[in-house]
Design a protein around this motif. Structure first.
Motif, mmCIF file in Angstrom:
data_model
loop_
_atom_site.group_PDB
_atom_site.id
_atom_site.type_symbol
_atom_site.label_atom_id
_atom_site.label_comp_id
_atom_site.label_asym_id
_atom_site.label_seq_id
_atom_site.Cartn_x
_atom_site.Cartn_y
_atom_site.Cartn_z
ATOM 1 N N LEU A 1 5.439 7.355 1.918
ATOM 2 C CA LEU A 1 4.167 8.057 2.823
ATOM 3 C C LEU A 1 3.809 9.309 3.477
ATOM 4 O O LEU A 1 4.429 9.787 3.762
ATOM 5 N N ASP A 2 2.837 9.304 2.667
ATOM 6 C CA ASP A 2 1.849 10.892 3.422
ATOM 7 C C ASP A 2 1.709 10.034 5.130
ATOM 8 O O ASP A 2 0.990 9.239 5.577
ATOM 9 N N LEU A 3 0.328 11.340 5.812
ATOM 10 C CA LEU A 3 0.359 11.432 6.929
ATOM 11 C C LEU A 3 -0.705 10.099 6.885
ATOM 12 O O LEU A 3 -1.381 8.853 7.440
ATOM 13 N N THR A 4 -2.187 10.262 6.202
ATOM 14 C CA THR A 4 -2.639 9.020 5.448
ATOM 15 C C THR A 4 -3.040 7.699 5.888
ATOM 16 O O THR A 4 -2.710 7.214 6.984
ATOM 17 N N ALA A 5 -1.638 7.425 5.325
ATOM 18 C CA ALA A 5 -0.689 6.162 5.479
ATOM 19 C C ALA A 5 -0.102 6.158 6.683
ATOM 20 O O ALA A 5 -0.813 4.788 7.159
ATOM 21 N N TYR A 6 0.296 6.590 7.178
ATOM 22 C CA TYR A 6 0.705 6.446 8.027
ATOM 23 C C TYR A 6 0.074 6.803 9.225
ATOM 24 O O TYR A 6 0.469 5.021 10.376
ATOM 25 N N LEU A 7 -1.125 6.824 9.319
ATOM 26 C CA LEU A 7 -2.517 6.184 10.430
ATOM 27 C C LEU A 7 -2.417 5.248 9.976
ATOM 28 O O LEU A 7 -2.810 4.465 11.049
ATOM 29 N N ALA A 8 -2.564 5.221 9.260
ATOM 30 C CA ALA A 8 -3.892 3.801 8.694
ATOM 31 C C ALA A 8 -2.854 2.295 8.591
ATOM 32 O O ALA A 8 -3.377 1.222 9.198
ATOM 33 N N GLU A 9 -1.351 2.689 8.706
ATOM 34 C CA GLU A 9 -0.621 1.295 8.361
ATOM 35 C C GLU A 9 -0.416 0.611 10.265
ATOM 36 O O GLU A 9 -0.151 1.962 10.953
ATOM 37 N N GLY A 10 -0.007 -0.185 10.579
ATOM 38 C CA GLY A 10 0.274 -0.879 11.558
ATOM 39 C C GLY A 10 1.627 -0.809 12.117
ATOM 40 O O GLY A 10 2.169 -0.280 10.810
ATOM 41 N N HIS A 11 2.394 -0.412 12.805
ATOM 42 C CA HIS A 11 3.721 0.271 14.019
ATOM 43 C C HIS A 11 4.313 -0.844 14.384
ATOM 44 O O HIS A 11 3.930 -1.918 15.459
ATOM 45 N N HIS B 1 11.960 6.492 3.999
ATOM 46 C CA HIS B 1 10.857 7.351 3.548
ATOM 47 C C HIS B 1 11.102 9.236 4.844
ATOM 48 O O HIS B 1 10.892 8.575 5.472
ATOM 49 N N ASP B 2 11.022 9.946 4.223
ATOM 50 C CA ASP B 2 10.453 10.849 4.989
ATOM 51 C C ASP B 2 9.543 10.612 5.930
ATOM 52 O O ASP B 2 8.335 10.192 4.994
ATOM 53 N N CYS B 3 9.614 11.238 7.190
ATOM 54 C CA CYS B 3 8.415 10.959 8.093
ATOM 55 C C CYS B 3 7.575 12.321 8.307
ATOM 56 O O CYS B 3 7.850 13.969 8.085
ATOM 57 N N PRO B 4 6.251 11.678 7.995
ATOM 58 C CA PRO B 4 5.073 12.781 7.652
ATOM 59 C C PRO B 4 4.886 13.374 8.512
ATOM 60 O O PRO B 4 3.883 14.885 8.680
ATOM 61 N N ARG C 1 0.824 -0.958 -0.040
ATOM 62 C CA ARG C 1 0.068 -0.260 -0.183
ATOM 63 C C ARG C 1 0.957 1.544 -0.337
ATOM 64 O O ARG C 1 0.580 2.310 0.445
ATOM 65 N N ILE C 2 1.945 1.100 0.320
ATOM 66 C CA ILE C 2 2.935 2.625 -0.374
ATOM 67 C C ILE C 2 3.884 2.184 -1.347
ATOM 68 O O ILE C 2 4.939 1.775 -1.079
#
Length: 301
Positions: free
Chosen positions: A187-197, A262-265, A182-183
């Motif tokens: 990596l944008d903020l929307t994907a950052y919030l959606a993905e598991g960490h 990726h740059d951190c969003p 999915r990336i």
């Protein structure tokens, strides 16, 4: 008329200083490069000359007597005067030196710094032995006593009596599998919030990460928590999880495991990695050489 008792030899004063700091005959012997029987003999001479037991055994270690508490200040003043007068140590020759250096470093530095340092030492100073220690609440005392030579990392709480020198700046990146489903275009903020960490608790900069996420009112969906960076690269490479970490360790793991960087969003405060050493060892020729090696290998201007 009775003659006054002569001042103890410098080696006995050095033992007094080290034993007062470490409170352990075993650790004092290790730091001074002597056997425990030799330490016991020297301590006996010191007790006789100063007419006091100086240290008594307790369950928590060798506790100083009240007279030892009084004498430690003058003892250290004498040692410092001798260091200034004679430079205390002869010139350090890396190619022939036989010495142990202890570095207080972060978990990430085991991966990013140690391999390069060891490669340099094997080529230019083969008689040097390295020891890695954690950065923790004992770091300042270890630098002051000489138990440790340098602390390298983000260590803003170190107090007075320390020198510091900037090595390189750090910002924050995110890692994902190079084939993350999915990336694809960053990596944008929307994907950052959606993905598991994957959350890594090690590292002195993690408080900055936590503070940045709190400011942005972001709560990550944590799937896995790790105490350190060991295994992180393999986990990111084989799953669809992502991780947020300082750039140096991030880029190192990415190169080792073929990961995407990726740059951190999210806006996270940057910090600088520095080397720290105590003023007592500022003129120590071996310490100066080691600091120069760190600059040569890691300083970015």
């Amino acid at each position: 008329m009775d003659q006054p008792e002569p001042l103890p030899e410098p080696k006995l004063l050095q033992l007094f200083d080290v034993l007062y700091t470490l409170r352990s005959v075993t650790r004092a012997a290790e730091q001074l490069g002597l056997s425990q029987p030799t330490i016991s003999i020297w301590l006996g001479h010191l007790r006789k000359q100063l007419n006091d037991p100086l240290f008594v055994r307790t369950p928590s270690g060798m506790a100083p007597t009240p007279r030892a508490d009084v004498l430690i200040g003058p003892c250290r003043e004498v040692l410092e005067s001798l260091r200034r007068l004679t430079a205390w140590e002869s010139d350090f020759t890396p190619a022939t030196a036989q010495r142990r250096f202890r570095l207080c470093i972060s978990d990430a530095s085991h991966i990013t710094l140690l391999p390069k340092v060891l490669e340099h030492l094997r080529a230019h100073a083969p008689g040097i032995r390295l020891e890695a220690a954690r950065i923790d609440g004992n770091t300042e005392a270890a630098l002051e006593s000489g138990e440790a030579d340098l602390a390298i990392g983000f260590v803003p709480w170190l107090g007075g009596g320390m020198y510091q020198q900037v090595l390189f700046p750090q910002d924050w990146v995110c890692l994902s599998s190079a084939t993350h489903p999915r990336i694809v275009e960053g990596l944008d903020l929307t994907a950052y919030l959606a993905e598991g960490h994957v959350q890594v608790s090690a590292g002195t900069g993690q408080k900055l990460l936590d503070a940045g996420l709190a400011r942005a009112a972001i709560e990550r969906r944590i799937i896995l928590s790790l105490p350190g960076f060991l295994g992180l690269g393999a986990i990111i490479g084989s799953t669809d999880l992502i991780a947020t970490l300082p750039r140096h360790i991030g880029e190192t793991l990415a190169a080792m495991h073929g990961l995407a960087v990726h740059d951190c969003p999210v806006s996270i405060d940057t910090f600088t990695v520095k080397q720290h050493w105590h003023a007592r060892y500022h003129q120590d020729s071996g310490n100066r050489w080691l600091r120069g090696v760190m600059l040569e290998l890691f300083q970015r201007t």
